[in-house]
Design a protein around this motif. Structure first.
Motif, mmCIF file in Angstrom:
data_model
loop_
_atom_site.group_PDB
_atom_site.id
_atom_site.type_symbol
_atom_site.label_atom_id
_atom_site.label_comp_id
_atom_site.label_asym_id
_atom_site.label_seq_id
_atom_site.Cartn_x
_atom_site.Cartn_y
_atom_site.Cartn_z
ATOM 1 N N ILE A 145 0.864 -1.181 0.000
ATOM 2 C CA ILE A 145 0.000 0.000 0.000
ATOM 3 C C ILE A 145 0.899 1.228 0.000
ATOM 4 O O ILE A 145 1.768 1.370 0.865
ATOM 5 C CB ILE A 145 -0.931 0.021 1.223
ATOM 6 C CG1 ILE A 145 -1.848 -1.207 1.212
ATOM 7 C CG2 ILE A 145 -1.758 1.306 1.251
ATOM 8 C CD1 ILE A 145 -2.735 -1.314 2.436
ATOM 9 N N PHE A 146 0.687 2.113 -0.963
ATOM 10 C CA PHE A 146 1.522 3.298 -1.103
ATOM 11 C C PHE A 146 0.687 4.564 -0.923
ATOM 12 O O PHE A 146 -0.301 4.762 -1.636
ATOM 13 C CB PHE A 146 2.191 3.323 -2.480
ATOM 14 C CG PHE A 146 3.050 2.121 -2.767
ATOM 15 C CD1 PHE A 146 4.314 2.000 -2.212
ATOM 16 C CD2 PHE A 146 2.586 1.103 -3.584
ATOM 17 C CE1 PHE A 146 5.108 0.894 -2.470
ATOM 18 C CE2 PHE A 146 3.366 -0.013 -3.852
ATOM 19 C CZ PHE A 146 4.636 -0.116 -3.292
ATOM 20 N N ILE A 147 1.087 5.391 0.036
ATOM 21 C CA ILE A 147 0.504 6.727 0.182
ATOM 22 C C ILE A 147 1.430 7.657 -0.589
ATOM 23 O O ILE A 147 2.492 8.048 -0.111
ATOM 24 C CB ILE A 147 0.407 7.163 1.656
ATOM 25 C CG1 ILE A 147 -0.175 6.034 2.512
ATOM 26 C CG2 ILE A 147 -0.410 8.441 1.774
ATOM 27 C CD1 ILE A 147 -1.548 5.593 2.108
ATOM 28 N N GLN A 148 1.052 7.984 -1.804
ATOM 29 C CA GLN A 148 1.954 8.690 -2.703
ATOM 30 C C GLN A 148 2.123 10.157 -2.314
ATOM 31 O O GLN A 148 1.190 10.784 -1.800
ATOM 32 C CB GLN A 148 1.431 8.580 -4.136
ATOM 33 C CG GLN A 148 1.404 7.150 -4.660
ATOM 34 C CD GLN A 148 0.740 7.051 -6.013
ATOM 35 O OE1 GLN A 148 -0.457 7.252 -6.145
ATOM 36 N NE2 GLN A 148 1.526 6.747 -7.029
ATOM 37 N N PRO A 149 3.308 10.711 -2.559
ATOM 38 C CA PRO A 149 3.544 12.119 -2.223
ATOM 39 C C PRO A 149 2.733 13.052 -3.111
ATOM 40 O O PRO A 149 2.360 12.695 -4.237
ATOM 41 C CB PRO A 149 5.048 12.285 -2.465
ATOM 42 C CG PRO A 149 5.384 11.233 -3.469
ATOM 43 C CD PRO A 149 4.495 10.070 -3.153
ATOM 44 N N THR A 150 2.480 14.240 -2.599
ATOM 45 C CA THR A 150 1.724 15.229 -3.364
ATOM 46 C C THR A 150 2.412 15.536 -4.686
ATOM 47 O O THR A 150 1.772 15.653 -5.729
ATOM 48 C CB THR A 150 1.575 16.522 -2.540
ATOM 49 O OG1 THR A 150 0.959 16.208 -1.287
ATOM 50 C CG2 THR A 150 0.728 17.539 -3.278
ATOM 51 N N LYS A 151 3.737 15.635 -4.642
ATOM 52 C CA LYS A 151 4.517 15.862 -5.853
ATOM 53 C C LYS A 151 5.671 14.873 -5.867
ATOM 54 O O LYS A 151 6.562 14.937 -5.024
ATOM 55 C CB LYS A 151 5.049 17.297 -5.910
ATOM 56 C CG LYS A 151 5.823 17.608 -7.183
ATOM 57 C CD LYS A 151 6.299 19.051 -7.213
ATOM 58 C CE LYS A 151 7.063 19.347 -8.500
ATOM 59 N NZ LYS A 151 7.552 20.757 -8.543
ATOM 60 N N ALA A 152 5.645 13.957 -6.816
ATOM 61 C CA ALA A 152 6.687 12.930 -6.898
ATOM 62 C C ALA A 152 7.928 13.482 -7.588
ATOM 63 O O ALA A 152 7.836 14.222 -8.576
ATOM 64 C CB ALA A 152 6.172 11.716 -7.656
ATOM 65 N N ASP A 153 9.097 13.145 -7.046
ATOM 66 C CA ASP A 153 10.353 13.544 -7.674
ATOM 67 C C ASP A 153 10.512 12.837 -9.016
ATOM 68 O O ASP A 153 9.988 11.736 -9.226
ATOM 69 C CB ASP A 153 11.544 13.163 -6.784
ATOM 70 C CG ASP A 153 11.561 13.934 -5.476
ATOM 71 O OD1 ASP A 153 10.927 15.003 -5.414
ATOM 72 O OD2 ASP A 153 12.207 13.451 -4.527
ATOM 73 N N SER A 154 11.250 13.457 -9.907
ATOM 74 C CA SER A 154 11.584 12.789 -11.159
ATOM 75 C C SER A 154 12.536 11.635 -10.863
ATOM 76 O O SER A 154 13.242 11.638 -9.849
ATOM 77 C CB SER A 154 12.233 13.773 -12.133
ATOM 78 O OG SER A 154 13.392 14.350 -11.553
ATOM 79 N N ALA A 155 12.528 10.639 -11.735
ATOM 80 C CA ALA A 155 13.361 9.453 -11.518
ATOM 81 C C ALA A 155 14.833 9.846 -11.454
ATOM 82 O O ALA A 155 15.372 10.439 -12.390
ATOM 83 C CB ALA A 155 13.123 8.447 -12.640
ATOM 84 N N ASN A 156 15.475 9.529 -10.346
ATOM 85 C CA ASN A 156 16.885 9.871 -10.158
ATOM 86 C C ASN A 156 17.491 8.866 -9.186
ATOM 87 O O ASN A 156 17.136 8.850 -8.009
ATOM 88 C CB ASN A 156 17.029 11.291 -9.610
ATOM 89 C CG ASN A 156 18.489 11.700 -9.488
ATOM 90 O OD1 ASN A 156 19.334 11.241 -10.249
ATOM 91 N ND2 ASN A 156 18.790 12.551 -8.519
ATOM 92 N N TYR A 157 18.391 8.031 -9.697
ATOM 93 C CA TYR A 157 18.944 6.956 -8.881
ATOM 94 C C TYR A 157 20.459 6.929 -9.015
ATOM 95 O O TYR A 157 20.998 7.160 -10.096
ATOM 96 C CB TYR A 157 18.346 5.607 -9.300
ATOM 97 C CG TYR A 157 16.842 5.664 -9.391
ATOM 98 C CD1 TYR A 157 16.058 5.689 -8.244
ATOM 99 C CD2 TYR A 157 16.204 5.756 -10.627
ATOM 100 C CE1 TYR A 157 14.682 5.789 -8.317
ATOM 101 C CE2 TYR A 157 14.829 5.851 -10.712
ATOM 102 C CZ TYR A 157 14.069 5.872 -9.555
ATOM 103 O OH TYR A 157 12.704 5.984 -9.634
ATOM 104 N N GLU A 158 21.123 6.659 -7.914
ATOM 105 C CA GLU A 158 22.580 6.589 -7.910
ATOM 106 C C GLU A 158 23.008 5.126 -7.984
ATOM 107 O O GLU A 158 22.615 4.311 -7.148
ATOM 108 C CB GLU A 158 23.133 7.238 -6.640
ATOM 109 C CG GLU A 158 22.836 8.730 -6.530
ATOM 110 C CD GLU A 158 23.356 9.329 -5.237
ATOM 111 O OE1 GLU A 158 23.932 8.570 -4.424
ATOM 112 O OE2 GLU A 158 23.184 10.545 -5.041
ATOM 113 N N TRP A 159 23.818 4.813 -8.994
ATOM 114 C CA TRP A 159 24.280 3.442 -9.202
ATOM 115 C C TRP A 159 25.774 3.345 -8.928
ATOM 116 O O TRP A 159 26.543 4.219 -9.328
ATOM 117 C CB TRP A 159 23.998 2.991 -10.631
ATOM 118 C CG TRP A 159 22.539 2.956 -10.979
ATOM 119 C CD1 TRP A 159 21.787 3.978 -11.476
ATOM 120 C CD2 TRP A 159 21.655 1.840 -10.845
ATOM 121 N NE1 TRP A 159 20.486 3.575 -11.666
ATOM 122 C CE2 TRP A 159 20.375 2.259 -11.287
ATOM 123 C CE3 TRP A 159 21.811 0.523 -10.408
ATOM 124 C CZ2 TRP A 159 19.271 1.417 -11.302
ATOM 125 C CZ3 TRP A 159 20.715 -0.318 -10.421
ATOM 126 C CH2 TRP A 159 19.462 0.125 -10.859
#
Length: 244
Positions: free
Chosen positions: A139-153
């Motif tokens: 169950i996900f309570i999503q944020p009002t404004k989701a960040d753009s996809a950004n991941y550190e590899w």
């Protein structure tokens, strides 16, 4: 006749198997398999019984976090599940309502799991304890404004291949289901099916075993996820040459 209270008490002695990648377990099914609460505070789920006998289901709502790359569950009352326990006749269905009790406006995604447990029916002449399955619905309570996809590899060469690590720097989860590593010329290094949730501001790693030695210092990564396909170049930290 076995009472419902006896059945519930018997559940404490059963071995539970958690199923997270499937919509069904044993004789019952659950839809949807993931719940998102953002613009609406309530979602209706359907639990179906495909077996030839009635089944008993009990639910448990847990807050879901991650620590040291492991899932951590704690009791929570932030989400209401109704009804909390029920029985379904053979071939029947039960509607389950999932409702957020607090504010839906959050800056970082909040995560829970709804566990649905089939409870074995106790019989007087039963000599062994039955085993049942347990389904965990995210169950996900999503944020009002989701960040753009950004991941550190990050990648480090290991004795058997490559250790690949990702840090989710966004305010929402990502579910990664596939990894494909290729060299600069497009030649496949390794491809794997995986299944991992990485919650907001959390990390995860995979130990990728290579059947053939590879001496490169960077590779093209293609990752399949519920936030779309990811393509990026990953450089190995302190790369070393591995003799064939």
């Amino acid at each position: 006749m076995t009472s419902f209270s006896q059945i519930i008490k018997a559940a404490g002695f059963c071995w539970f198997l958690l199923v997270t990648a499937s919509a069904s377990a044993g004789g019952f099914s659950v839809a949807p398999v993931r719940v998102f609460l953002k613009d609406v505070p309530q979602v209706v789920m359907t639990v179906g019984n495909a077996s030839e006998s009635e089944i008993y289901i009990q639910t448990e709502l847990m807050a879901w976090t991650q620590h040291d790359e492991k899932d951590v569950y704690t009791t929570s009352r932030e989400v209401l599940v109704s009804p909390p326990m029920f029985k379904i006749p053979a071939g029947g269905e039960q509607t389950v309502r999932v409702r957020l009790m607090g504010e839906t406006a959050v800056s970082q995604e909040r995560t829970f799991r709804l566990f649905l447990q089939e409870v074995p029916q106790v019989k007087a002449d039963q000599a062994e304890v039955s085993t049942t399955l347990k389904v965990g619905v995210p169950i996900f309570i999503q944020p009002t404004k989701a960040d753009s996809a950004n991941y550190e590899w990050q990648a480090i060469r290991s004795a058997e291949g490559i250790t690949l690590k990702v840090k989710n720097t966004t305010n929402s989860h990502i579910q990664i289901t596939g990894l494909k590593l290729s060299d600069s010329g497009g030649k496949l290094i390794k491809e794997e099916n995986v299944f991992a949730y990485v919650l907001a501001d959390r990390s995860f790693h995979w130990d990728i075993k290579l059947e053939q030695p590879w001496r490169g210092d960077k590779f093209l990564l293609q990752a399949t996820s519920d936030r779309g396909d990811i393509k990026t170049t990953v450089e190995l930290s302190t790369p070393i040459t591995v003799a064939p």
